[in-house]
Design an enzyme around this catalytic site. Structure first.
Site, PDB file in Angstrom:
ATOM      1  N   ASP A  38       0.839  -1.207   0.000  1.00 36.03           N
ATOM      2  CA  ASP A  38       0.000   0.000   0.000  1.00 36.03           C
ATOM      3  C   ASP A  38       0.873   1.256   0.000  1.00 36.03           C
ATOM      4  O   ASP A  38       1.989   1.245   0.527  1.00 36.03           O
ATOM      5  CB  ASP A  38      -0.914  -0.026   1.234  1.00 36.03           C
ATOM      6  CG  ASP A  38      -2.133   0.866   1.060  1.00 36.03           C
ATOM      7  OD1 ASP A  38      -2.336   1.398  -0.059  1.00 36.03           O
ATOM      8  OD2 ASP A  38      -2.879   1.040   2.039  1.00 36.03           O
ATOM      9  N   GLY A  39       0.339   2.315  -0.579  1.00 30.60           N
ATOM     10  CA  GLY A  39       1.019   3.612  -0.536  1.00 30.60           C
ATOM     11  C   GLY A  39       1.621   4.054  -1.853  1.00 30.60           C
ATOM     12  O   GLY A  39       2.325   5.078  -1.900  1.00 30.60           O
ATOM     13  N   GLY A  41       0.127   5.366  -4.444  1.00 35.66           N
ATOM     14  CA  GLY A  41      -0.452   6.650  -4.843  1.00 35.66           C
ATOM     15  C   GLY A  41       0.169   7.792  -4.057  1.00 35.66           C
ATOM     16  O   GLY A  41       0.558   8.830  -4.634  1.00 35.66           O
ATOM     17  N   ARG A  51      -0.448   9.220  -9.982  1.00 41.41           N
ATOM     18  CA  ARG A  51      -0.511   8.000  -9.163  1.00 41.41           C
ATOM     19  C   ARG A  51       0.053   6.776  -9.885  1.00 41.41           C
ATOM     20  O   ARG A  51       0.644   5.886  -9.272  1.00 41.41           O
ATOM     21  CB  ARG A  51      -1.953   7.711  -8.754  1.00 41.41           C
ATOM     22  CG  ARG A  51      -2.558   8.677  -7.747  1.00 41.41           C
ATOM     23  CD  ARG A  51      -4.035   8.337  -7.515  1.00 41.41           C
ATOM     24  NE  ARG A  51      -4.210   6.963  -7.104  1.00 41.41           N
ATOM     25  CZ  ARG A  51      -4.082   6.533  -5.836  1.00 41.41           C
ATOM     26  NH1 ARG A  51      -3.811   7.386  -4.885  1.00 41.41           N
ATOM     27  NH2 ARG A  51      -4.245   5.267  -5.551  1.00 41.41           N
ATOM     28  N   ASN A  86     -11.102  -2.361  -5.468  1.00 40.52           N
ATOM     29  CA  ASN A  86     -10.276  -1.425  -6.245  1.00 40.52           C
ATOM     30  C   ASN A  86     -10.875  -1.088  -7.616  1.00 40.52           C
ATOM     31  O   ASN A  86     -10.432  -0.134  -8.275  1.00 40.52           O
ATOM     32  CB  ASN A  86      -8.845  -1.969  -6.418  1.00 40.52           C
ATOM     33  CG  ASN A  86      -8.011  -1.882  -5.158  1.00 40.52           C
ATOM     34  OD1 ASN A  86      -7.149  -2.722  -4.893  1.00 40.52           O
ATOM     35  ND2 ASN A  86      -8.245  -0.846  -4.344  1.00 40.52           N
ATOM     36  N   ARG A  89     -11.907   2.566  -8.400  1.00 43.42           N
ATOM     37  CA  ARG A  89     -10.964   3.636  -8.747  1.00 43.42           C
ATOM     38  C   ARG A  89     -11.248   4.163 -10.154  1.00 43.42           C
ATOM     39  O   ARG A  89     -11.935   3.502 -10.933  1.00 43.42           O
ATOM     40  CB  ARG A  89      -9.535   3.087  -8.650  1.00 43.42           C
ATOM     41  CG  ARG A  89      -9.190   2.729  -7.226  1.00 43.42           C
ATOM     42  CD  ARG A  89      -7.761   2.322  -7.077  1.00 43.42           C
ATOM     43  NE  ARG A  89      -7.493   2.045  -5.672  1.00 43.42           N
ATOM     44  CZ  ARG A  89      -6.307   2.122  -5.110  1.00 43.42           C
ATOM     45  NH1 ARG A  89      -5.254   2.469  -5.830  1.00 43.42           N
ATOM     46  NH2 ARG A  89      -6.146   1.858  -3.837  1.00 43.42           N
TER      47      ARG A  89
HETATM   48  C1  IPE Z   1      -5.632  -2.581  -0.165  1.00 48.62           C
HETATM   49  O1  IPE Z   1      -5.228  -1.287  -0.369  1.00 48.62           O
HETATM   50  C2  IPE Z   1      -5.610  -3.321  -1.439  1.00 48.62           C
HETATM   51  C3  IPE Z   1      -4.300  -3.514  -2.013  1.00 48.62           C
HETATM   52  C4  IPE Z   1      -3.161  -3.159  -1.500  1.00 48.62           C
HETATM   53  C5  IPE Z   1      -4.312  -4.186  -3.270  1.00 48.62           C
HETATM   54  P1  IPE Z   1      -6.291  -0.102  -0.591  1.00 48.62           P
HETATM   55  O2  IPE Z   1      -5.495   1.117  -0.769  1.00 48.62           O
HETATM   56  O3  IPE Z   1      -7.228  -0.469  -1.678  1.00 48.62           O
HETATM   57  O4  IPE Z   1      -7.073  -0.129   0.781  1.00 48.62           O
HETATM   58  P2  IPE Z   1      -7.953   0.964   1.484  1.00 48.62           P
HETATM   59  O5  IPE Z   1      -8.957   1.461   0.467  1.00 48.62           O
HETATM   60  O6  IPE Z   1      -7.037   2.058   1.933  1.00 48.62           O
HETATM   61  O7  IPE Z   1      -8.583   0.262   2.642  1.00 48.62           O
HETATM   62  C1  IPE Z   2      -1.497   0.176  -3.392  1.00 48.14           C
HETATM   63  O1  IPE Z   2      -1.246   1.537  -3.441  1.00 48.14           O
HETATM   64  C2  IPE Z   2      -1.703  -0.417  -4.754  1.00 48.14           C
HETATM   65  C3  IPE Z   2      -3.087  -0.809  -5.043  1.00 48.14           C
HETATM   66  C4  IPE Z   2      -4.090  -0.802  -4.210  1.00 48.14           C
HETATM   67  C5  IPE Z   2      -3.353  -1.255  -6.385  1.00 48.14           C
HETATM   68  P1  IPE Z   2      -2.425   2.588  -3.465  1.00 48.14           P
HETATM   69  O2  IPE Z   2      -2.781   2.868  -4.884  1.00 48.14           O
HETATM   70  O3  IPE Z   2      -3.553   2.118  -2.620  1.00 48.14           O
HETATM   71  O4  IPE Z   2      -1.728   3.845  -2.829  1.00 48.14           O
HETATM   72  P2  IPE Z   2      -2.367   4.881  -1.821  1.00 48.14           P
HETATM   73  O5  IPE Z   2      -2.925   4.102  -0.666  1.00 48.14           O
HETATM   74  O6  IPE Z   2      -3.443   5.602  -2.573  1.00 48.14           O
HETATM   75  O7  IPE Z   2      -1.236   5.762  -1.427  1.00 48.14           O
HETATM   76 MG    MG Z   3      -4.016   2.396  -0.670  1.00 50.67          MG
END
Ligand code: IPE
Ligand code: IPE
Ligand code: MG
Length: 261
Positions: A38-39, A41, A51, A86, A89
């Site tokens: 995660d993270g 973005g 992103r 997801n 998005r």
């Molecule tokens: C969880 O991350 C899903 C993945 C890492 C694939 P998200 O970014 O989708 O989770 P939330 O929305 O913050 O709970």
């Molecule tokens: C995790 O990073 C990747 C996926 C969920 C596909 P994010 O896209 O959730 O990144 P943040 O949480 O928005 O920073």
């Molecule tokens: Mg995330």
């Protein structure tokens, strides 16, 4: 799986000040580590980038995590790459991710061959675009005979959907008379999850500081140790995984019992 010590020491040379390979007990490496990546973005946004650039950078971290896991001798590395939620998005981001999954898999097949890594997918592949699904299937076929670490990629994965699917399958088998209600126990359910045959994770890592499961492995994580780091996924390195393992080894896993009994 027994690690190759020479390769492992070379891989973990040049340690930062707070962690060294010697800080982990190589006889107590977890069998299955799972990661909520995660993270991406936030990593990109903090740099004034789109992103999508974070997702592209995240691929490098994933490649390193696979190599690190092989070097440490894990049996299973599983990662959460795309949840059933997801799809909410922006279409552009979803399209980019689906494309990235397919191209990454093609690009990384040589690594899977070189390291004898066997690929698995967790999730509903039928819901993916045709091209992504076809590439995933060819990845499965190409690594089927590999006998090293299992790398499980959770894509279009949602734990509640997974459990409901298992219940549906059990209901059908009971109705068909091939399964009796008395046989519906924990292992019967576990065998009908996407993770069938895999050990439950010993350690769950979540990056970017979020303290939630986001619909990931609700059944399988019942007694898993959690490690949350503020590090964003594109910054996650071999040293972060070592820190997570060191933290895990400092825990007392009781499984509801009493330590030492
Ligand atoms: C969880 O991350 C899903 C993945 C890492 C694939 P998200 O970014 O989708 O989770 P939330 O929305 O913050 O709970
Ligand atoms: C995790 O990073 C990747 C996926 C969920 C596909 P994010 O896209 O959730 O990144 P943040 O949480 O928005 O920073
Ligand atoms: Mg995330």
């Amino acid at each position: 799986m027994l690690p190759d010590l020479d390769k492992l020491r070379e891989y973990y040379a040049e340690a930062p000040s707070d962690i060294r390979l010697e800080d982990v007990d190589l006889d107590r490496i977890p069998s299955h580590v799972s990661v909520i990546m995660d993270g991406n973005g936030r990593w990109a946004t903090a740099r004034g980038l789109d992103r999508s650039r974070g997702h592209v950078a995240g691929v490098d971290s994933l490649r390193e995590a696979v190599t690190t896991s092989v070097r440490l001798g894990l049996d299973v590395l599983s990662v959460y790459a795309f949840s059933t939620e997801n799809w909410r998005r922006p279409q552009r981001e979803v399209d980019l991710l689906m494309h990235l999954f397919a191209t990454t898999l093609v690009n990384e097949l040589p690594l899977f061959h070189q390291e004898n890594v066997r690929l698995r997918f967790l999730g509903d592949l039928d819901g993916l675009p045709d091209k992504t699904r076809r590439v995933f299937q060819s990845g499965l076929d190409a690594t089927r005979d590999h006998t090293g670490m299992t790398f499980a990629l959770a894509v279009n994965y949602g734990s509640r959907a997974e459990i409901a699917r298992a219940a549906r399958q059990i209901a059908r088998e009971v109705r068909a008379g091939t399964l009796s209600p008395d046989q519906v126990d924990e292992s019967a359910l576990a065998e009908r999850l996407y993770t069938r045959g895999l050990p439950d994770p010993d350690l769950l890592v979540r990056t970017s500081g979020e303290l939630r499961l986001s619909n990931y492995l609700l059944w399988q994580l019942a007694y898993t140790e959690f490690y949350v780091t503020d590090t964003l996924w594109p910054d996650f390195s071999r040293w972060d995984l070592l820190r997570a393992v060191a933290s895990y080894q400092g825990r007392a896993r009781r499984f509801g019992g009493v330590v030492g009994s």
